[in-house]
Design a protein around this motif. Structure first.
Motif, PDB file in Angstrom:
ATOM      1  N   GLU A 181      -3.238  -0.234  26.082  1.00 21.81           N
ATOM      2  CA  GLU A 181      -2.106  -1.070  25.680  1.00 21.81           C
ATOM      3  C   GLU A 181      -1.952  -2.304  26.557  1.00 21.81           C
ATOM      4  O   GLU A 181      -1.581  -3.387  26.063  1.00 21.81           O
ATOM      5  N   TYR A 200      -2.478   4.538  24.229  1.00 24.06           N
ATOM      6  CA  TYR A 200      -1.158   4.445  24.831  1.00 24.06           C
ATOM      7  C   TYR A 200      -0.875   5.616  25.778  1.00 24.06           C
ATOM      8  O   TYR A 200       0.276   6.011  25.939  1.00 24.06           O
ATOM      9  N   LYS A 202       0.047   8.946  27.179  1.00 21.93           N
ATOM     10  CA  LYS A 202       0.727  10.124  26.633  1.00 21.93           C
ATOM     11  C   LYS A 202       1.330   9.885  25.255  1.00 21.93           C
ATOM     12  O   LYS A 202       1.748  10.832  24.581  1.00 21.93           O
ATOM     13  N   ASP A 203       1.346   8.605  24.811  1.00 17.88           N
ATOM     14  CA  ASP A 203       1.886   8.289  23.483  1.00 17.88           C
ATOM     15  C   ASP A 203       0.796   8.177  22.413  1.00 17.88           C
ATOM     16  O   ASP A 203       1.061   7.704  21.307  1.00 17.88           O
ATOM     17  N   GLY A 204      -0.412   8.597  22.729  1.00 18.09           N
ATOM     18  CA  GLY A 204      -1.462   8.657  21.722  1.00 18.09           C
ATOM     19  C   GLY A 204      -2.232   7.365  21.557  1.00 18.09           C
ATOM     20  O   GLY A 204      -2.424   6.607  22.517  1.00 18.09           O
ATOM     21  N   GLU A 216      -2.477   6.074  13.225  1.00 16.72           N
ATOM     22  CA  GLU A 216      -2.104   6.499  14.575  1.00 16.72           C
ATOM     23  C   GLU A 216      -2.291   8.000  14.705  1.00 16.72           C
ATOM     24  O   GLU A 216      -2.384   8.711  13.702  1.00 16.72           O
ATOM     25  N   PRO A 218      -1.156  11.331  17.658  1.00 14.24           N
ATOM     26  CA  PRO A 218      -0.472  11.677  18.913  1.00 14.24           C
ATOM     27  C   PRO A 218      -1.451  12.141  19.977  1.00 14.24           C
ATOM     28  O   PRO A 218      -2.570  12.566  19.672  1.00 14.24           O
ATOM     29  N   ASN A 256      -8.513  11.417  20.930  1.00 15.89           N
ATOM     30  CA  ASN A 256      -7.410  11.808  21.812  1.00 15.89           C
ATOM     31  C   ASN A 256      -7.667  13.176  22.438  1.00 15.89           C
ATOM     32  O   ASN A 256      -7.392  13.398  23.620  1.00 15.89           O
TER      33      ASN A 256
END
Length: 290
Positions: A181, A200, A202-204, A216, A218, A256
């Protein structure tokens, strides 16, 4: 389920990582004692090539090491991980690239990279096949990346790290750009790129087409041991997942999961399962988009 993975050629950096593990990171001018020192194979390019091989892909590494003990160690490490290191140049008079890393108890780090041989190799004599997927980063000279983009005719991927201004013709050539990011914010031109994957933490992660968020996935909950090689493992997994035909959202979920395994491993080149296991593991993932 058995998945036939594509051949991936990584053009990039090969470093030896010298790591000091401490309770916390030092502030400017501060000395912290009681560190634990160790060294291991690293470099964004080598990390990505090793990850691709451990996920079950056919991985080739193009880069350079110095004619020194560290260089011999890196070559042995790549070959031992199943990476074809035939096209790794050994440059006389240059030191193997070195990363000086401090890691705290939460896995956060500070890194200084001394590029050494990484800054002097060329693609002279290197051939790319028409079906070959090529993955580059920016820890080597930009001219090498531009040359790889020009000479390869297959799927071309750029992990635009560390962040820098990118020539328009390079972005136009990229079938996929992968950034975190912070890098996405630091490279405004990426908003116009055809396909960009952004992580991102921990926000995937998410996928963008010409600046529009189209998919997107997770992140997986995990105890962090070391974040150094996680992004590189994510890159290798995402490229392989997309090239076997998974949707953007499903490929992000798979990558992820691989990244989560990587941060739970203290190594910059973590142990990984085969890609098909991550595909099975993420079958019920809460993904969105196509």
């Amino acid at each position: 389920m058995s998945i036939r993975l594509p051949a991936v050629t990584v053009v990039g950096s090969i470093n030896i990582d010298i790591i000091a593990t401490t309770d916390r990171l030092p502030t400017a001018g501060e000395t912290i004692g009681d560190g634990v020192l160790h060294q291991q194979p690293g470099g964004k390019g080598a990390n990505q090539a090793v990850a691709a091989a451990r996920l079950g892909g056919s991985a080739r590494m193009i880069g350079a090491v110095g004619d020194d003990a560290s260089g011999r160690l890196m070559l042995a490490s790549l070959s031992g991980a199943g990476v074809d290191a035939t096209d790794v140049a050994v440059l006389h008079g240059d030191a193997t690239g070195t990363a000086l890393i401090v890691v705290d108890r939460d896995g956060e780090n500070q890194i200084v990279v001394c590029p050494g041989a990484n800054s002097r190799f060329s693609l002279e004599g290197v051939e790319f096949g028409p079906e070959e997927t090529v993955l580059c980063q920016l820890e080597v000279g930009l001219p090498v990346v531009l040359e790889a983009a020009r000479r390869s005719s297959g799927f071309f991927v750029l992990n635009a790290a560390p962040a820098m201004d990118l020539p328009a013709d390079l972005l136009e050539r990229c079938d996929l750009v992968i950034v975190n990011e912070t890098e996405y914010e630091l490279i405004p031109a990426l908003a116009e790129a055809k396909l960009v994957a952004v992580t991102y933490g921990k926000d995937g992660s998410a996928m963008f087409e010409h600046g529009h968020r189209v998919a997107e996935a997770p992140a997986s909950a995990v105890t962090v041991a070391n974040t150094i090689g996680a992004g590189d493992a994510f890159c290798a997994a995402l490229v392989l997942a997309l090239r076997v035909g998974l949707s953007y959202a499903r490929a992000l979920a798979v990558a992820n999961a691989v990244g989560a395994d990587a941060v739970g491993d203290p190594s910059s080149q973590p142990a990984l399962a085969l890609l098909e296991e991550y595909v099975a593991r993420t079958a019920g993932a809460g993904v969105a988009g196509r």
